[in-house]
Design a protein around this motif. Sequence first.
Motif, PDB file in Angstrom:
ATOM      1  N   LEU A   1       8.442  -1.627  -6.071  1.00  0.00           N
ATOM      2  CA  LEU A   1       9.380  -1.335  -4.696  1.00  0.00           C
ATOM      3  C   LEU A   1       9.166  -2.805  -4.095  1.00  0.00           C
ATOM      4  O   LEU A   1      10.116  -2.856  -3.307  1.00  0.00           O
ATOM      5  N   LEU A   2       8.530  -3.035  -3.435  1.00  0.00           N
ATOM      6  CA  LEU A   2       7.854  -3.976  -1.849  1.00  0.00           C
ATOM      7  C   LEU A   2       7.776  -4.954  -2.722  1.00  0.00           C
ATOM      8  O   LEU A   2       7.094  -6.549  -2.116  1.00  0.00           O
TER       9      LEU A   2
ATOM     10  N   THR B   1       0.995  -1.683  -0.119  1.00  0.00           N
ATOM     11  CA  THR B   1       0.243  -0.462  -0.378  1.00  0.00           C
ATOM     12  C   THR B   1       0.968   1.400  -0.197  1.00  0.00           C
ATOM     13  O   THR B   1       1.705   1.245   0.185  1.00  0.00           O
TER      14      THR B   1
ATOM     15  N   PHE C   1       0.052  -9.026   2.985  1.00  0.00           N
ATOM     16  CA  PHE C   1       0.604  -8.053   3.498  1.00  0.00           C
ATOM     17  C   PHE C   1       1.686  -7.825   3.357  1.00  0.00           C
ATOM     18  O   PHE C   1       2.534  -7.669   4.311  1.00  0.00           O
ATOM     19  N   ASN C   2       3.032  -7.176   1.960  1.00  0.00           N
ATOM     20  CA  ASN C   2       3.840  -7.336   2.603  1.00  0.00           C
ATOM     21  C   ASN C   2       4.249  -6.029   3.803  1.00  0.00           C
ATOM     22  O   ASN C   2       4.902  -6.104   3.689  1.00  0.00           O
ATOM     23  N   GLY C   3       2.868  -4.559   3.077  1.00  0.00           N
ATOM     24  CA  GLY C   3       3.818  -3.623   4.105  1.00  0.00           C
ATOM     25  C   GLY C   3       3.054  -2.398   3.284  1.00  0.00           C
ATOM     26  O   GLY C   3       2.480  -2.451   2.064  1.00  0.00           O
ATOM     27  N   GLY C   4       4.368  -1.555   3.279  1.00  0.00           N
ATOM     28  CA  GLY C   4       3.845   0.148   2.538  1.00  0.00           C
ATOM     29  C   GLY C   4       4.736   1.286   2.568  1.00  0.00           C
ATOM     30  O   GLY C   4       4.613   0.764   3.950  1.00  0.00           O
ATOM     31  N   ILE C   5       4.295   2.493   1.760  1.00  0.00           N
ATOM     32  CA  ILE C   5       4.626   3.692   2.510  1.00  0.00           C
ATOM     33  C   ILE C   5       3.645   4.521   2.904  1.00  0.00           C
ATOM     34  O   ILE C   5       2.779   4.809   1.968  1.00  0.00           O
TER      35      ILE C   5
END
Lengths: 414, 414
Positions: free
Chosen positions: B344-345, B277, B300-304
């Motif tokens: 990026l992720l 995200t 869910f890998n993560g987000g910025i």
Amino acid sequence: LKELKVTILAIGDEILIGQITDTNSQWIANELTKLGFTISKMLTVGDDKEAINSSIKDNQNDLLIITGGLGPTSDDITKDTLVNFFSSKLVIHKPTLNHLTNHFVLLGKEFDDLSKTQTYLPDNCKVLPNDFGTAPGMWFNYARGVVVSLPGVPFEMQSIWETIVVPELKKKFTLPNICHKTLHTIGISEVDLAERLVDWEKNLPSNVGLAYLPRLGTVRLRLTIVSRDDNSNQVVLQPLIESLYSLVGQFIFGEGTTSIELEIGKLLLSQAATIATAESCTGGNIGHLLTSVSGSSRYFNGGIISYSNEVKIASLSIPREVIMNEGAVSEQTVSFMATNVRKLLNSTYGLAVTGVAGPEGGTEEKPIGTVWIAFSSEERIVTKKLQLTPHREKNIQLSSVLALDLLRKNLINH
Amino acid sequence: LKELKVTILAIGDEILIGQITDTNSQWIANELTKLGFTISKMLTVGDDKEAINSSIKDNQNDLLIITGGLGPTSDDITKDTLVNFFSSKLVIHKPTLNHLTNHFVLLGKEFDDLSKTQTYLPDNCKVLPNDFGTAPGMWFNYARGVVVSLPGVPFEMQSIWETIVVPELKKKFTLPNICHKTLHTIGISEVDLAERLVDWEKNLPSNVGLAYLPRLGTVRLRLTIVSRDDNSNQVVLQPLIESLYSLVGQFIFGEGTTSIELEIGKLLLSQAATIATAESCTGGNIGHLLTSVSGSSRYFNGGIISYSNEVKIASLSIPREVIMNEGAVSEQTVSFMATNVRKLLNSTYGLAVTGVAGPEGGTEEKPIGTVWIAFSSEERIVTKKLQLTPHREKNIQLSSVLALDLLRKNLINH
């Protein structure tokens, strides 16, 4: 001074079948308590003439506040019941007619007959205009006291309350002189606070009360003083507030209407400093809390939600061997997270959290509820290990709030 | 079949002064409605013998459920009032004594005299053991019907309710055969849904009811069928459910107990796909919603959280000229956000939000409530512009939920 007793009556089938929670009654109870009234009963009945009528008839109190049951879809049952009870005549109320005419013009909709019934109001009540909706409130004086009927939509009700009902209540009733003072604490449980304050509480003047109001991770202490007529409340409260600071001051983060997010915002603005976050187990909740404050873009640069280890390694440049050897939930990892996010997002401070929120992922060494938090500035890094609960959502909320408190403490010691 | 009427009574001074909301009454009302009872009144009184006694005495209904007012700090006022009303004798209840003895051993605390009073219970009630607390519940049968007294701590009350009260109610009362079916919708208001279903609703069988249950951005449709004895409820409901799908199917995202976050989790797991995200105005709230689901680390890998423009440029590699020329709240920016965070992720999909949450920052061209959302996969990018409300917190919540819905739709069309 006579005790002024109140009944709060909520009307609505949807409350009785458990479809919605009645939040109006609590809101009104809190407001009335602050004004010096005593609520002796709260009652909820359905959209039913007989039930509403007997609630009004049976009321023994000085004041009866009714919410809900107005509006055209309720078939005006509440209004009709009031009209009957107070032997009113329904007459057109010009200001309401004008308000509703404008309302429908603005909506571009037809002013239908059903809606027109709302412009007919009892001739022996004070009409309480509803600027945000179609159903006005009504204020009836009678031998027993006062009956106030308000719409059920919370923001309509609250607007009428603040603009008209409160001034009218102050005119009608002789209210005691009441003063409240709230201190916000964090990082200590309600029970532990109460233990520290047990002697202090015993020595409170008889007209001063103390309430503990817990809210996930924080506890508000509310001092209330009630006096008949003098205006020395502030003078009496001030030394009590000071003694609270000397007893539990290290846990107090603010006074009055505030929150940990707001206090952090004030501190960062005063330092013209910025913050960046690196979140693992809190998944973005710290960013969410910080940005719930309007104007937070002046100090919150942003953050990285490094939920997976790969994101911790690729986006936060945490050495792979640190995660391999120490684990994703470790002092080393959280330190790297806080420092690297600060540098990457070019911020004054970095704040990081990594932990096992549960219900999966716990080990003997790092059980569910193990959380590391870290603060980083150019000068220093501060870490802290938390051992929280077995509950995922609770752990997420508690870690977020306690990380914000770590930030706050370091902003003060800056 | 006789209508079974219920009064729900909550006891507690802290409710009357507006310190806490009574959530127990709503919870119980919902449970009882599902079982086929009719709640005719909800009542709240303080920790006051006379008020409690007259509430019990005045009850005209088949069932009276009481919560709160138990426990040693309430001075056992409720228990004493019940003992008096039912002419009970207080006797030691062995299982409660054993439970509390173990409880204090585990806590490493002394089993004090005050707590010991809790082991004395009325001799003419059925004791309802409280596995999670110290105050057991009580069930009294009498001529008028049944009185059940339960502790006020929600999870203690709910545990006793589910394990003992429900089976006992089913034994004691002849309940109608009730069946519920809930469909979850998103992206359409309650009013618009009702308009689309107005004819359909008119033709519902008389024993089938439809309820609209809105919750920020979503509306649940609950169908309820009540019948006397037959077991064909499912058979009657099935074609109604199917017709709902044909009328408003494009808005339905799930059935039964679910949420948009849970549905997304299921879809991503079924595809073995991952999501990243990029959040601006939602400030981390989408990450927070996704990670509220246990096991979300599998997709869910993560987000910025790119709250500032500098973070959008530095961490999300959005060309500076795009932000300068088109603005941070624009289709171009949100497209870059979604695509770049995906890359990026290293994730299958990217989801992005940027907007003006308010109350500051609105312009004539981009007023408060202007929000762009985007979905990105290797094959495509889908963007959508939202025009929301003037309210910051509402905008944050609505943007988050509507972005998740964009993700869901694209996962289905995958």
